[in-house]
Enzyme design. Structure first.
Site, PDB file in Angstrom:
ATOM      1  CG  HIS A  72      -9.210   0.251   0.119  1.00 20.82           C
ATOM      2  ND1 HIS A  72      -9.033  -0.388   0.465  1.00 20.82           N
ATOM      3  CD2 HIS A  72     -10.274  -0.086   0.154  1.00 20.82           C
ATOM      4  CE1 HIS A  72      -9.401  -0.226   1.825  1.00 20.82           C
ATOM      5  NE2 HIS A  72     -11.168  -0.243   0.993  1.00 20.82           N
ATOM      6  CG  HIS A 124      -4.124  -1.520  -1.754  1.00 14.56           C
ATOM      7  ND1 HIS A 124      -4.966  -2.219  -2.272  1.00 14.56           N
ATOM      8  CD2 HIS A 124      -4.515  -0.541  -0.379  1.00 14.56           C
ATOM      9  CE1 HIS A 124      -5.991  -1.772  -1.002  1.00 14.56           C
ATOM     10  NE2 HIS A 124      -5.831  -0.568  -0.273  1.00 14.56           N
ATOM     11  CG  MET A 142     -10.928   3.219   1.572  1.00 19.21           C
ATOM     12  SD  MET A 142      -9.908   3.284   2.512  1.00 19.21           S
ATOM     13  CE  MET A 142      -8.120   2.879   1.696  1.00 19.21           C
ATOM     14  CB  SER A 157      -0.879  -0.278   1.325  1.00 19.35           C
ATOM     15  OG  SER A 157      -1.549   1.199   1.292  1.00 19.35           O
ATOM     16  CG  ASP A 216      -5.255   2.467   0.722  1.00 16.33           C
ATOM     17  OD1 ASP A 216      -5.978   1.979   0.681  1.00 16.33           O
ATOM     18  OD2 ASP A 216      -4.065   2.282   1.170  1.00 16.33           O
ATOM     19  CG  MET A 266      -8.528   7.500   2.405  1.00 16.47           C
ATOM     20  SD  MET A 266      -7.721   7.571   3.849  1.00 16.47           S
ATOM     21  CE  MET A 266      -6.665   5.701   3.575  1.00 16.47           C
ATOM     22  CG  ASP A 271      -6.165  -2.267   3.451  1.00 18.42           C
ATOM     23  OD1 ASP A 271      -5.039  -2.162   3.760  1.00 18.42           O
ATOM     24  OD2 ASP A 271      -6.701  -1.951   2.454  1.00 18.42           O
ATOM     25  CG  MET A 288     -11.918  -2.591   4.657  1.00 23.47           C
ATOM     26  SD  MET A 288     -10.796  -1.913   4.195  1.00 23.47           S
ATOM     27  CE  MET A 288      -9.500  -1.321   5.477  1.00 23.47           C
TER      28      MET A 288
HETATM   29  C1  DX5 Z   1      -6.092   1.498   5.174  1.00 20.94           C
HETATM   30  C2  DX5 Z   1      -5.889   1.072   4.079  1.00 20.94           C
HETATM   31  C3  DX5 Z   1      -4.298   0.221   3.864  1.00 20.94           C
HETATM   32  C4  DX5 Z   1      -3.674   0.657   5.347  1.00 20.94           C
HETATM   33  C5  DX5 Z   1      -3.115  -0.892   5.334  1.00 20.94           C
HETATM   34  O1  DX5 Z   1      -7.842   2.173   5.372  1.00 20.94           O
HETATM   35  O2  DX5 Z   1      -6.688   0.746   3.092  1.00 20.94           O
HETATM   36  O3  DX5 Z   1      -4.508   0.303   2.320  1.00 20.94           O
HETATM   37  O4  DX5 Z   1      -2.784   1.198   3.624  1.00 20.94           O
HETATM   38  O5  DX5 Z   1      -2.097   0.291   5.695  1.00 20.94           O
HETATM   39  P1  DX5 Z   1      -0.638  -0.673   6.969  1.00 20.94           P
HETATM   40  O6  DX5 Z   1      -1.090  -2.359   6.034  1.00 20.94           O
HETATM   41  O7  DX5 Z   1      -0.405   0.329   7.399  1.00 20.94           O
HETATM   42  O8  DX5 Z   1      -1.757  -1.621   8.065  1.00 20.94           O
HETATM   43 ZN    ZN Z   2      -6.638  -0.063   1.162  1.00 24.17          ZN
END
Ligand code: DX5
Ligand code: ZN
Length: 231
Positions: free
Chosen positions: A68, A35, A70, A10, A37, A39, A177, A139
Site C-alpha cells: 500500500h 499488508h 501512501m 498490516s 504500508d 509512507m 483499511d 480507506m
Molecule cells: C493506515 C494504514 C493501515 C494501518 C491499519 O494509514 O494504511 O494499513 O496499518 O491499522 P489498523 O488496523 O490498526 O487501523
Molecule cells: Zn494500509
C-alpha cells in the site's frame, strides 16, 4: 457476485525487531495476504519503510505481498517495489502520479493493481478506472497511522462501488483499511468489502490464529447476509 474473504494483516502494527517471525506467524494462522504500508512523510504525515525492507522480508514468506503506497509519486517507484517482490500494488487516486499510466506501469510488471480512495474522495472517482483494476481500496480512516477508529460512514461508499462492480459484472475485489476489528469487519463486509486489512486487531491479539479465524468468520457471515437476499 460473491467473493473470497481475505485477511491482510498490516505489518505497521508489528514489532519490527521481530518482523519476519511476526509475518510468518500470521501466515501459519491462516491469512493469505500481508499488508505493507509505505509512507513517505509527504503524502501522509508519517514515515514507515520502503522497498529495501520489503525485499528483505520477501524470502521469509510466500503470502501475497499487498503493498500500500501512501506516497506522492508512486509511478517513480513501481520498478523498485516490483523488484522487491510486491504481488499487488495499491496507490492513491489523490497522489501526484497520472492514474492510467501508473496502472499500466504496475500491470506491465505482472503485478495486480489496486486504486485507493481517501475518506473525502467520492466513490464515483474510481468508476472511470474500474475495468482496469483488480481491487479498490476504500480507506476507513485517514491514511497515515495505525490504531485509528473505523469510519462507519464509509460503508455507503463501499456499497456504491460494489453495486457498480456488479452492474458491470466485474470480479474486482474491494479492500478496506483502517480500524478493522471483530465488530467493524461486519459493517464493511455487509456493505460488500471482501479483503480486510487489520493491523492492531491482529498484532495486539494474544492468539493470532483465533483472531484471524474470528475476523474471517464474522466477515463471511456478514457478507452472505447482505448478498443472499439481493440475488
Ligand atoms: C493506515 C494504514 C493501515 C494501518 C491499519 O494509514 O494504511 O494499513 O496499518 O491499522 P489498523 O488496523 O490498526 O487501523
Ligand atoms: Zn494500509
Amino acid at each position: 457476485m460473491k467473493r473470497k474473504i481475505i485477511i491482510s494483516p498490516s505489518m505497521l502494527a508489528c514489532d519490527f525487531g521481530k518482523a519476519a517471525q511476526q509475518m510468518q506467524k500470521t501466515e501459519s494462522a491462516g491469512s493469505e495476504y500481508i499488508h505493507l504500508d509505505v509512507m513517505d512523510g509527504h503524502f501522509v504525515p508519517n514515515i514507515s519503510f520502503g522497498a529495501p525492507v520489503i525485499k528483505s522480508l520477501r524470502r521469509y514468506s510466500s503470502q501475497v505481498f499487498d503493498v500500500h503506497l501512501m506516497i506522492s509519486h508512486p509511478l517513480r517507484y513501481i520498478d523498485d517495489f516490483a523488484d522487491a517482490g510486491a504481488d499487488l500494488i495499491t496507490f492513491h487516486i489523490e497522489s501526484d502520479s497520472p492514474v492510467e499510466e501508473t496502472i499500466e506501469k504496475i500491470r506491465s510488471k505482472g503485478i495486480k493493481v489496486c486504486l485507493s480512495l481517501k475518506p473525502a474522495t467520492p466513490a464515483e472517482a474510481v468508476f472511470p478506472y474500474l475495468d482496469k483494476l483488480d481491487m479498490v481500496l476504500v480507506m476507513t480512516v485517514e491514511p497515515g497511522f495505525g490504531g485509528q477508529k473505523f469510519m462507519s460512514e464509509m460503508t455507503d461508499k463501499i456499497k456504491l462501488i460494489k453495486e457498480e462492480i456488479d452492474k458491470r459484472s466485474l470480479d474486482t475485489d474491494i479492500q478496506v483499511d483502517g480500524g478493522i476489528n471483530e465488530e467493524t469487519i461486519k459493517l464493511a463486509a455487509g456493505a460488500g468489502a471482501n479483503v480486510f486489512v487489520a493491523g492492531s486487531a491482529v498484532f495486539k491479539a494474544t492468539d493470532t490464529a483465533a483472531i484471524i479465524a474470528e475476523l474471517k468468520k464474522n466477515a463471511g457471515e456478514a457478507y452472505l447476509n447482505v448478498y443472499t437476499h439481493r440475488s
